[in-house]
Scaffold this active site. Sequence first.
Site, short mmCIF file in Angstrom:
data_model
loop_
_atom_site.label_atom_id
_atom_site.label_comp_id
_atom_site.label_asym_id
_atom_site.label_seq_id
_atom_site.Cartn_x
_atom_site.Cartn_y
_atom_site.Cartn_z
CE LYS A 1 -1.97 2.38 3.31
NZ LYS A 1 -1.92 3.77 2.74
CB CYS B 1 13.79 8.72 8.61
SG CYS B 1 14.22 7.46 7.41
CD GLU C 1 11.14 12.15 11.63
OE1 GLU C 1 12.00 11.74 10.84
OE2 GLU C 1 10.18 11.46 12.02
CD GLU D 1 13.35 3.74 8.05
OE1 GLU D 1 13.61 4.45 9.04
OE2 GLU D 1 13.01 4.19 6.96
#
Length: 479
Positions: free
Chosen positions: A178, A285, A381, A251
Amino acid sequence: MTTELRRLRNYINGEFRDAADGRTTEVINPATGEAYAVAPLSGQADVDAAMKAAADAFPAWRDLVPAERQKALLKIADAFEERAEELIAAEVENTGKPIGLTRSEEIPPMVDQIRFFAGAARMLEGRAAGEYMEGLTSIIRREPIGVCAQVAPWNYPMMMGVWKFAPALAAGNTVVLKPSDTTPASTVLMAEIIGSIVPPGVFNVICGDRDTGRVMVEHRTPAMASITGSVRAGMQVAESASKDLKRVHLELGGKAPVVVFEDTDIAKAVEDISVAGFFNAGQDCTAATRVLVHESIHDEFVTALAKAAADTKTGQPDDEDVLYGPLNNANQLKQVTGFIDRLPAHAKVEAGGQRVGEKGYFFAPTVVSGLKQDDEIIQNEVFGPVITVQSFTDEAQAISYANGVDYALASSVWTKDHARAMRLSKALDFGCVWINTHIPLVAEMPHGGFKKSGYGKDLSAYGFDDYTRIKHVMTSIEG
């Protein structure tokens, strides 16, 4: 006059289909802020169909000799090269990325990574047989897991799709993938390419939102759930998968420290760090977004970094002078803007700090100094073109600051002192430590972190092993 939107479709069991209930969602080009396509908003019936197709296809794909799976993956790599311009066009609509950089920085590593895993397909081996009990021989078999439910993110839709499907297919698994609801176009095109090479059901694509992903992960068919995404999404996947003990591969986010010592070549470090922090609008990331600089060079470094930011350009995909394009969606623009709006009084915006233009989701290259370790923008983040700078006094404080966040994906050390670099590479609690560079990746080396950055590895033989299971076979050798 209204322009008709392109219609994207799911790919299930070798054919393109609309969502069973006909629901769709608009897909927005972030460089314009306007819709260019509609995609299926898939539900339970669509997921059921894709999972059944993958389960039905699994035995035959699993039982192929590895050389046949290798041939298929090599054909996929060749086809991606041949249709590179189509893939680039789809990805640019997905993301608003610069066309030239997408061509040079994404297609070659994607193709290389597929070819790496094509080679890995022929390395499904266990340890040598041996006798560990009299009259009995033990053998280790390394086998595919089964159907893999995979969810890819919107920052690198094509490349993260490759990181998902290539090791899974190489190991003999079948896939239901997806894409993000904001970036389905390139994944649907990849389905067309891959589907022309592998048997029906081996590779399936389901479009939809987070509810679609939840249905996939909670489905009883997959033996493994793999996601690249936010910490929140990873936690939800881990919780859902725990209900029937699926394997989970996560991840997740990052907050990479970039530790710059006083003996560093400042000009070279600033040049490399600014690119590694602003590339892809900081939507990476592993981006070099949290810089820690020795106090003796702090002011000089900040001045140089602010100038580098001011000289960095963002803009439309066809502008050859831009380093990066827009943020991916309106929500992401709101998130990045919110971090800047909420800065504490002691912080100083050295460059940028604002939206660029009114069309699309562009944000200026930004540098923020004067920050403390417990500030929100240090701990969380941002996922935008924002580089923060802190000062440290000595090696111990640098390590403390670097490790003092919940993320543990990537980091870098900048120094001419080899012994110090080795000490830091041991002390930094991150899955990757770069020395005097930041962000290069190769197919042969693993990518993955610790703590809230998740678990499991992408790329490399370690990433390939994550898509396999180990079986012990013991046989009597007595007559």
